[in-house]
Design an enzyme around this catalytic site. Sequence first.
Site, PDB file in Angstrom:
ATOM      1  N   ASN A 209      56.524  56.234  22.062  1.00 34.46           N
ATOM      2  CA  ASN A 209      56.059  57.173  22.829  1.00 34.46           C
ATOM      3  C   ASN A 209      55.450  58.385  22.316  1.00 34.46           C
ATOM      4  OD1 ASN A 209      58.467  59.174  22.944  1.00 34.46           O
ATOM      5  ND2 ASN A 209      59.512  57.415  23.601  1.00 34.46           N
ATOM      6  N   ASP A 279      62.777  52.296  27.360  1.00 34.30           N
ATOM      7  CA  ASP A 279      63.562  51.774  28.167  1.00 34.30           C
ATOM      8  C   ASP A 279      63.337  50.251  27.909  1.00 34.30           C
ATOM      9  OD1 ASP A 279      63.982  53.800  29.751  1.00 34.30           O
ATOM     10  OD2 ASP A 279      61.869  53.833  30.587  1.00 34.30           O
ATOM     11  N   LYS A 289      54.443  39.855   9.621  1.00 34.12           N
ATOM     12  CA  LYS A 289      53.205  40.368  10.296  1.00 34.12           C
ATOM     13  C   LYS A 289      52.651  39.296  11.250  1.00 34.12           C
ATOM     14  CE  LYS A 289      48.659  42.526  10.204  1.00 34.12           C
ATOM     15  NZ  LYS A 289      47.715  42.967   9.270  1.00 34.12           N
ATOM     16  N   PHE A 323      66.780  64.714  31.161  1.00 33.79           N
ATOM     17  CA  PHE A 323      65.412  65.218  31.329  1.00 33.79           C
ATOM     18  C   PHE A 323      64.563  64.151  31.940  1.00 33.79           C
ATOM     19  CE2 PHE A 323      66.614  68.141  28.188  1.00 33.79           C
ATOM     20  CZ  PHE A 323      65.635  69.294  28.282  1.00 33.79           C
ATOM     21  N   LYS A 337      68.041  60.025  39.330  1.00 33.58           N
ATOM     22  CA  LYS A 337      68.402  60.146  37.990  1.00 33.58           C
ATOM     23  C   LYS A 337      69.894  60.847  37.967  1.00 33.58           C
ATOM     24  CE  LYS A 337      64.367  59.284  35.131  1.00 33.58           C
ATOM     25  NZ  LYS A 337      63.746  59.539  33.982  1.00 33.58           N
ATOM     26  N   LYS A 341      72.913  58.808  37.156  1.00 35.57           N
ATOM     27  CA  LYS A 341      73.487  58.848  35.675  1.00 35.57           C
ATOM     28  C   LYS A 341      74.721  59.743  35.762  1.00 35.57           C
ATOM     29  CE  LYS A 341      69.263  57.247  34.172  1.00 35.57           C
ATOM     30  NZ  LYS A 341      68.050  57.317  33.160  1.00 35.57           N
TER      31      LYS A 341
END
Length: 398
Positions: A209, A279, A289, A323, A337, A341
């Site tokens: 990301n 995730d 490869k 976050f 969240k 959590k």
Amino acid sequence: MLNSKNIVVGVSGGIAAYKACDIVSRLKKLNANVKVIMTKSAAEFVTPLTFQSLSQNFVVVDMFDELKTWDVEHISLAQWADLFLIAPATANIIGKISNGIADDMLSTTVMATKAQVLIAPAMNTNMYENKIVQNNISKLSQLGFKFVEPESGRLACGDIGKGKLASPEAIVEQVSSILTLEQDLTDKNILITAGPTIENIDPVRYITNRSSGKMGYSIARKAIERGANVTLISGKTSLDIPNGVSEFIQVESAKQMYEAVVDNLDKNDIIIKSAAVADYKPKNISDIKIKKSDDDLIIELDRNKDILKEIGKIKKDKILVGFAAETNDLIQNAKKKIEKKNLDFIVANDLTQEGAGFGVDTNIVKIIDKNGNIQEYPKMKKYELSNVILDRVKMLSK
């Protein structure tokens, strides 16, 4: 901001000495009292009169100059200082201090002071990366000296690399942080995660990301400045490891980050999960490869463990901060969240806003606590937001 704070600025002999003029000027504009000590080499680059005019105080160069006061000058300056800044700091002065050598006014005064010493290195890239210099920096860091990391770019010698004196703005910012921040987290052990995770597809490709790690590293630096013992678990970034970190753990995958967090959970009171954890991961990782073909490539993904959720189940009385980086339904998603959590509070930001999110030095956030209270903050530097987050943590930890 720095009213009545006494700062001794030590200027050693490098081309970046001219930037120290700007530093002294900025400190004076913040109402600090500034006195300057120059090495003889520094006086070859900038005249003492320049610093005398900017600081509005006599400048000391030679230990055997005619005394301006009746005090033993290096002792009186050492005792006077609330903070001792060396900018620029050459490899020579860093080596002297590291090895206890006191053979000029600057090194002698550093040896005599009990004030916090902040060092801003500036030198050729090869010199900065030399193992001797790095060992000296590491030794001084362990002894409690603080450093302002040099920047990368074109150096005076023409080389390209790390070694440029940090900007006067960054140096003065760190001076201000040290002098205005309380050491209010000295009894806290804080685990911080930062940066991205990566999930391999084959030896060449992976999923990741856009996280730069800047938010997590900034929180780590501010926590250290406020006296905390910091364990930093980080994915791969281009950032320098914060000076003074108690333990730094480099990871790549979400699985590695989960294991590192669990292994270090017991010894920490506070967990701040600012890392952007993948995730999903490829169900099958190729050892070789994957060659391009005329067909579409389909990659089947499995769910990774949700680190925050797993820690939330077993956190007991630990403080857990999460976050939420969202592009839509920010408040609703962040509140889900918190409940799912078991978070104490969450720092939520809308990635569609300019100046918020990944890869930039600023952020625009809403902090939501487990009772649903929402506090909105305007765009601010991530180092400023770091203190906001740590202030919240401090309130909860009382």
